[in-house]
Enzyme design. Structure first.
Site, mmCIF file in Angstrom:
data_model
loop_
_atom_site.group_PDB
_atom_site.id
_atom_site.type_symbol
_atom_site.label_atom_id
_atom_site.label_comp_id
_atom_site.label_asym_id
_atom_site.label_seq_id
_atom_site.Cartn_x
_atom_site.Cartn_y
_atom_site.Cartn_z
ATOM 1 N N TYR A 1 70.834 61.331 28.936
ATOM 2 C CA TYR A 1 70.598 62.061 30.324
ATOM 3 C C TYR A 1 69.639 61.436 31.249
ATOM 4 C CZ TYR A 1 70.293 65.827 33.530
ATOM 5 O OH TYR A 1 70.274 66.561 34.785
ATOM 6 N N SER B 1 67.481 63.803 39.116
ATOM 7 C CA SER B 1 66.740 64.855 38.437
ATOM 8 C C SER B 1 65.414 64.572 38.291
ATOM 9 C CB SER B 1 67.316 64.733 37.041
ATOM 10 O OG SER B 1 66.507 65.540 36.296
#
Length: 219
Positions: free
Chosen positions: A148, A135
């Site tokens: 996350y 990400s």
């Protein structure tokens, strides 16, 4: 990575980026197997993509990951590409009552699962490519998703090390680094502002064709 003639396992492949990757790989002339926790979403994927194979598996469980690999060795022994895409995103604060349980859930799916599956598939002879989906938040964290972001930074670091240590085995290791995209990651509506997945997928395949090992989009 060659773009056709593969047999590919996509974890978390029933929705979002995973589904879009599966759809495009099928169009490029590959066979695709997807796994996911939700039977209804797997059935929906089958309806949308005739010919796709599905396996229901809870990747947060050590035993379920072992069972998935054993099923692959029996039913899909010619899989040569592993795509570690499955992930969950929790919007939370460290003061939340359920913070520790949510943290455990994220680490199990986002860290333990790709590491464990990688370890298992390195004993799978046809394997020649591993693709890990990280990400943009691995580079620039968002405070509302503190764990996350940490899990994606871990997976990026792991991927870089993996690329180095697997060179001598001629196993290609590729990192996909998406920005925020219009998916249901983290919850419905949270990413409605973001660009569609289709543009990212187009960029992915252009960069795969060019031999890139770190694939980005819009940053």
């Amino acid at each position: 990575m060659k773009l056709s003639g593969n047999k590919i396992l996509v974890t978390g492949g029933a929705t979002g980026i995973g589904f879009a990757l599966a759809e495009r790989f099928i169009k490029e002339g590959n066979s695709v197997v997807i796994c996911g926790r939700r039977k209804d979403m797997l059935e929906s994927a089958e309806d949308k993509l005739p010919g796709i194979s599905t396996i229901q598996a809870d990747l947060s469980s050590y035993e379920s990951r072992e069972a998935l690999f054993n099923k692959i060795r029996v039913d899909h022994r010619d899989i040569n590409v592993l795509i570690n895409n499955a992930g969950i995103q929790q919007w939370m604060a460290v003061t939340d009552e359920n913070f520790i349980q949510n943290t455990k859930d994220e680490i199990a799916i986002n860290v333990e699962a790709p590491v464990h599956l990688t370890h298992l598939f390195l004993n799978h002879e046809p394997l020649n490519t591993i693709i890990n989906v990280t990400s943009g938040l691995a580079f620039s964290p968002l405070a509302k998703t503190p764990v996350y972001c940490g899990t994606k930074a871990f997976l990026r670091s792991f991927t870089q090390s993996l690329r180095h240590v697997l060179k001598e085995r001629n196993i290609e290791v590729i990192e996909l680094i998406p920005p925020a995209l219009n998916t249901d990651l983290g919850g419905k509506g949270l990413h409605d502002f973001a660009p569609p997945v289709s543009g990212f997928i187009e960029a992915v395949f252009q960069q795969l064709a060019a031999g890139k090992k770190e694939i980005t989009y819009q940053f």
